[in-house]
Design a protein around this motif. Structure first.
Motif, short mmCIF file in Angstrom:
data_model
loop_
_atom_site.label_atom_id
_atom_site.label_comp_id
_atom_site.label_asym_id
_atom_site.label_seq_id
_atom_site.Cartn_x
_atom_site.Cartn_y
_atom_site.Cartn_z
N ALA A 156 101.32 22.41 41.28
CA ALA A 156 100.71 22.35 42.61
C ALA A 156 99.28 22.88 42.60
N SER A 157 98.99 23.79 41.68
CA SER A 157 97.66 24.41 41.64
C SER A 157 96.63 23.58 40.89
N SER A 158 97.07 22.69 40.04
CA SER A 158 96.19 21.88 39.19
C SER A 158 95.39 22.74 38.21
N LEU A 159 95.90 23.94 37.91
CA LEU A 159 95.26 24.81 36.93
C LEU A 159 96.08 24.81 35.65
N SER A 160 95.50 25.37 34.60
CA SER A 160 96.27 25.53 33.37
C SER A 160 97.31 26.63 33.58
N GLN A 161 98.33 26.61 32.75
CA GLN A 161 99.40 27.62 32.83
C GLN A 161 98.83 29.03 32.70
N SER A 162 97.94 29.23 31.75
CA SER A 162 97.42 30.58 31.52
C SER A 162 96.54 31.05 32.68
N THR A 163 95.73 30.17 33.22
CA THR A 163 94.89 30.56 34.35
C THR A 163 95.73 30.88 35.57
N PHE A 164 96.72 30.03 35.85
CA PHE A 164 97.57 30.28 37.00
C PHE A 164 98.39 31.56 36.81
N SER A 165 98.84 31.80 35.60
CA SER A 165 99.65 33.00 35.33
C SER A 165 98.91 34.29 35.68
#
Length: 110
Positions: free
Chosen positions: A41-50
């Protein structure tokens, strides 16, 4: 809730990605969403969203629970309630009737 905790919560929500994710989690209660659904939903990478998710978890606005092989994220509604009460506790100099429109609007939104 004290002023420091309120400031931490407000600071955590003062970023578009975190605010969007938190609002999505509130709408997804009581089931919550998997971390993968939030990342998508965020359209970010996993690491950035984490890193954003860690901030929300760190201040207690989001709780994580393991369901099978997935991590499910849920809005901590008790923390939301505490923050809202902290913000409105001294509303209108103790004249509760002035806060009635806010309460009425909240009762119709959910």
């Amino acid at each position: 809730m004290d002023a420091a905790a309120a400031l931490d919560s407000l600071s955590a929500l003062a970023h578009p990605t975190r605010l969007d994710a938190f609002r999505l989690l509130v709408r997804s209660e009581p089931d919550g969403l998997s971390t993968g659904q939030l990342v998508e939903a965020s359209s970010l990478s996993q690491s950035t969203f984490s890193s954003h998710l860690a901030i929300l978890v760190g201040v207690g606005l989001v709780v994580s629970e393991k369901r099978g092989r997935q991590m499910i994220q849920r809005a901590n509604l008790d923390a939301v309630r505490q923050l809202m009460l902290y913000l409105a506790k001294d509303c209108c100099g103790g004249r509760a009737e002035l806060c009635e429109p806010l309460v009425a609007e909240l009762s119709h939104c959910c």
